[in-house]
Write a protein that holds these residues in place. Sequence first.
Motif, PDB file in Angstrom:
ATOM      1  N   SER A 200     -16.589  42.976  67.792  1.00 48.66           N
ATOM      2  CA  SER A 200     -16.653  44.014  66.730  1.00 48.66           C
ATOM      3  C   SER A 200     -17.476  45.117  66.480  1.00 48.66           C
ATOM      4  N   ALA A 292     -12.619  44.073  63.229  1.00 45.32           N
ATOM      5  CA  ALA A 292     -13.377  43.701  62.018  1.00 45.32           C
ATOM      6  C   ALA A 292     -12.512  42.560  61.152  1.00 45.32           C
ATOM      7  N   LEU A 296     -13.527  38.651  60.062  1.00 48.81           N
ATOM      8  CA  LEU A 296     -13.543  38.250  58.978  1.00 48.81           C
ATOM      9  C   LEU A 296     -12.406  37.112  58.774  1.00 48.81           C
ATOM     10  N   CYS A 476      -6.424  40.337  53.274  1.00 51.21           N
ATOM     11  CA  CYS A 476      -7.765  40.025  53.344  1.00 51.21           C
ATOM     12  C   CYS A 476      -8.010  38.846  52.185  1.00 51.21           C
ATOM     13  N   LEU A 480      -9.100  35.330  54.082  1.00 52.40           N
ATOM     14  CA  LEU A 480     -10.678  35.284  53.872  1.00 52.40           C
ATOM     15  C   LEU A 480     -10.976  34.281  52.739  1.00 52.40           C
ATOM     16  N   PRO A 795     -13.614  46.614  54.301  1.00 51.11           N
ATOM     17  CA  PRO A 795     -14.674  45.970  53.761  1.00 51.11           C
ATOM     18  C   PRO A 795     -14.749  45.901  52.221  1.00 51.11           C
ATOM     19  N   SER A 798     -12.479  43.292  50.913  1.00 52.29           N
ATOM     20  CA  SER A 798     -13.185  41.899  51.357  1.00 52.29           C
ATOM     21  C   SER A 798     -14.120  41.607  50.285  1.00 52.29           C
TER      22      SER A 798
END
Length: 816
Positions: A200, A292, A296, A476, A480, A795, A798
Motif C-alpha cells: 500500500s 489501502a 484496513l 469500511c 473495519l 480514510p 474509516s
Amino acid sequence: MSAEPALDLVDGGASPTVRVRGLRAATAAPIHLCLHCGTPLATDATRASGFCCAGCSYVYRLVHEHGLDGYYRIRDTVVAPADPAVFQPRDYAWLAALQQQAEAGTGTPALTLEVQGISCAGCVWLIEQLFDRQKGALHIETDAQLGRMHLRWTRGVFDAPAFARTLQSFNYLVGPPGAEPAVPESQRLVRRVGLCAAFSMNVMLFTLPAYFGMEATFPYARLFGTLSLLFATLSLLTGGAYFLGRAGSALRVGAMHIDLPIALGIVGAYLGSLYGWLSGREQFVYFDFVAAFILLMLVGRWAQVTAVERNRRRLLSVQGRPQAVGVETPAGLVERPVEELRAGDIFAVRSGQVIPVEARLESVAATVGTAWITGEADPRECMVGARVPAGGVNLGRGEIRLRAAQPWTESLLAELLRPVTRDGYRHVFLERVIRGYLIGILVVAAAAGLGWWLASHDAVRTWSVVTAVLVVSCPCAIGLAFPLADEIATVALRRSGVFVREGDLWPRLRRVKKIIFDKTGTLTLETPKLLNPEALFALVPAARATLLALVQDNPHPVSQSLYETLLGDGLVAGRPPASGELRETIGEGVSLQTRDGLWSLGRPGWRGSHPPALVTENHDTEFSLDGVVLARFRFEDAVRADARREVTGLQAAGFSTFILSGDRREKVGKMAEALGIPSWQALAGVTPQEKADWVRKLDRRDTLMLGDGANDSLAFDAAFVRGTPVVHRGVLEGKADFYYLGRGLDGLRRLFAVNEARHRTQAWLLAFSVTYNLVAVGLAVAGHMSPLIAAILMPVSSLLSLAIVGAGLRRVRSAQ
C-alpha cells in the motif's frame, strides 16, 4: 495490544484505586483494584484485604517472597485472577514418566510442554525466572502465543514435576504437549498485514505525483502507473485473496458472510482500475484505494481474531481424560490407559485421581468425592464392596484399589467427555443487512450505468460511473469498525475476568432469555467456606505449621479449605510444614506423629476429648494434640458472595433464572430460596442425561447454561450458549463459549452489558454507513467522483467509523 482505559490512580490504602474520567461526579466513586490481578474489588472484605481472592493474595505474597516483584512492572495492567488450582493437589505422574523417557535417550534431555495462564510478557519473564532457579536447569524457550515452553536440563539433576508444582503455585498449569499446534489465524493474518502495508505504501508512493499535478505526458508517468498496478495486484493476491476465499466458501454453503461485500468492493475497484490502466484513462484508476482498503480490512480482521485466540490460548489443549491407571496383572501392577480397562480388572487409583469407570471397592474403605460427576457437594464414605461411580475422585491421601464393573467404552464418564461438534451460528440479521447492501449497490450501479448510457451513449463515461459506484461503496464500517468493536468488547471483558472463546458468542447472547445455573461449583465455590477463620489465627505458629502438614496435598474439600486459608492469609509465611509420620483413617481423619505428640484433624470425638454429640449442622472438624482439642472448625457450602445480588439483577433485567443440580433436594431448595429463584425453577437430584433432556425441552435457542463439572457436559451440549467458572479440570472449558474467573458472578451481567453496548454501537455504524453511502454513491451516480475524491473519502469514512466505535464503547472501556 489495545490501549488502556483512561484512569486516574488515587491513594486507596491497601489496594490501588482508580477514578474513571468523564463520568458524572455522582457516579465517579473510586474503583478498588486487586493488587495482584488488577480486577475491580466488589465487596468491603476484598477492598479491605486488597485482593479479590485468597489465590491472588497467595500468589502476590509468593512473588515478593521470591524477589520477583519486577513481574508487576512488566505485566499487563489487568491479568486473570488466580485460579483455585494454585491450592489444589495435582497429579504429575505423567510428567515424571515423560522426563524419564527424555532422559533415557542420548544427548541433552528436552521436553515441550503446554502452559495454561500465560497472558503477557510479564508471565513469560516470571516463568523463565522460576526455571532458572531450578537445579539442573539449562535453557527454556517460552512461546506466549502458543502457550508452550521448551525445556532443556541436566540429566539426573532437574526435577520436572517439582518445577510444574512451582509454576502451579504461581498460577500456571503445566500440561502434556498434545498435537503440534497449527499456525494461528492471527499469525497468518499479521503476515498478510505486513506485506499489504508495504504494498500500500508503494502504491501511494507512485500515485501521489499524479495528485500533485504530474501530467500524463511526463516521461515516467506510465512507469509509475505500471508500478502502482504491480503493487496493487500483489496486495490483491496477498490480502484480497483472504476475503475472496472466505466469501466463496460462504456462498457455497448458502450463507451471506460479512466478507462478501468486502470481496465485491475489492474486485470492483481492482477491475475498474485495471481497465483504466489498460485504456490509459486515469479516471478509472483506483489502485491506491484498492491497496489501502485491503490493508484496513485485514487490520480489522486481525484485531477481531487475535482477541478471541488469546483467550483460547490460556487453556491447555490436552485435559479432561483420566490419567492411566495401574492394573493388576500376573506380572504385577502395569500402567494402562483407561481405554484398555475391561470389566473385572482390578486397578489402582492415586490420591486426587478420577475413577474412570464404575467399579466395586476392593480396599477396606475410601473417601470419594462425587461433586464433579453428580453435583453432590458432600464426600461419600465407602466401605469394601461398595459401588463407586465413574467420575468419582479419590479424596484420601493414599492409593485405593477397585474392580472395574464395565469397560471404558460403557462408562458414563466416557460419554460425558466425548467431544461434540457444534454447528456455527448464522447471524440472520447481519446476513439480511449484507444481502440488502449487495442488492442495493448492484441495483444502483446497474441503474446508474443504464441511465448514463441512455443519456450520453458514452461507454467510457458510463463505465467510469459504474466503477466509481463500486469503489466508493466499499463497506469500511462493516469490514473495519465491526471487528474493532468486537475486539474492544472482548478486551473489556477480559479485564473483568470474563474470557470470550467463540466469535459467534455476541449474536447468540442477544437471543438469551433463560439462564440456567448448576449449583455445586457454579453458584457455590469449589471448596466449603471456613465460617470461623479466627480459630486459625488463634493457633500458635507451631500448631499452624503442623496443620499445614496435615492438609497439604490432601484433596478432601475440608483440607482444601483450610489449606487455602492458611496460605491465602499468610498464616504460615516463611514456616515449613511440620515433619513426622502421617497416617490417615478413612472416614475419620488424618494424624501426624511428631516429637511434640500426636496431632490429628478429623471428625469430632475421633481423637479429641469432646463427644460426637457436639457436632453442629455446619460440619465441625476438630484439630487436636494428644486428645486435647486446640480448635474446632466449622464449614458450609460457600455461595459466591455476590450471587444473590447478581441473580436479582439478572431477573430485574428480564431474564428467567433456573437451578439445575444433581445435589439433594433440600440443599437445592434452600439455595433457590436464598437467591430468590422460584422453587419450581430449581430442579434437584437430576442425572447428567436428565439435565440434558430438561435443557432441550426448555431451549428455544435462548438458553445460557453455566456449569463446572462433568455432570454438566451433556446439558452444555444442549444449551444455546455455554459458560463455565472452572478452567483447570479440562472438561467444560473446551466446550464453553466463554469462561469467567474469580470468586463472583458479576462478570455475567457485565457480559450482557458489554454486548448491549457493542450492539448499540454497531447499530450506529450501520446508520453511518447508510448515510455515507447515500452521499458517496450519490456523488458517483452524478458523475462527480474522481480517484482523488475517493482517496480522501475512504480514510475519512474509516476514521469516522472508528470514532463511532470509540464513542459507543467509551464507557465499556473506561468502567474497569
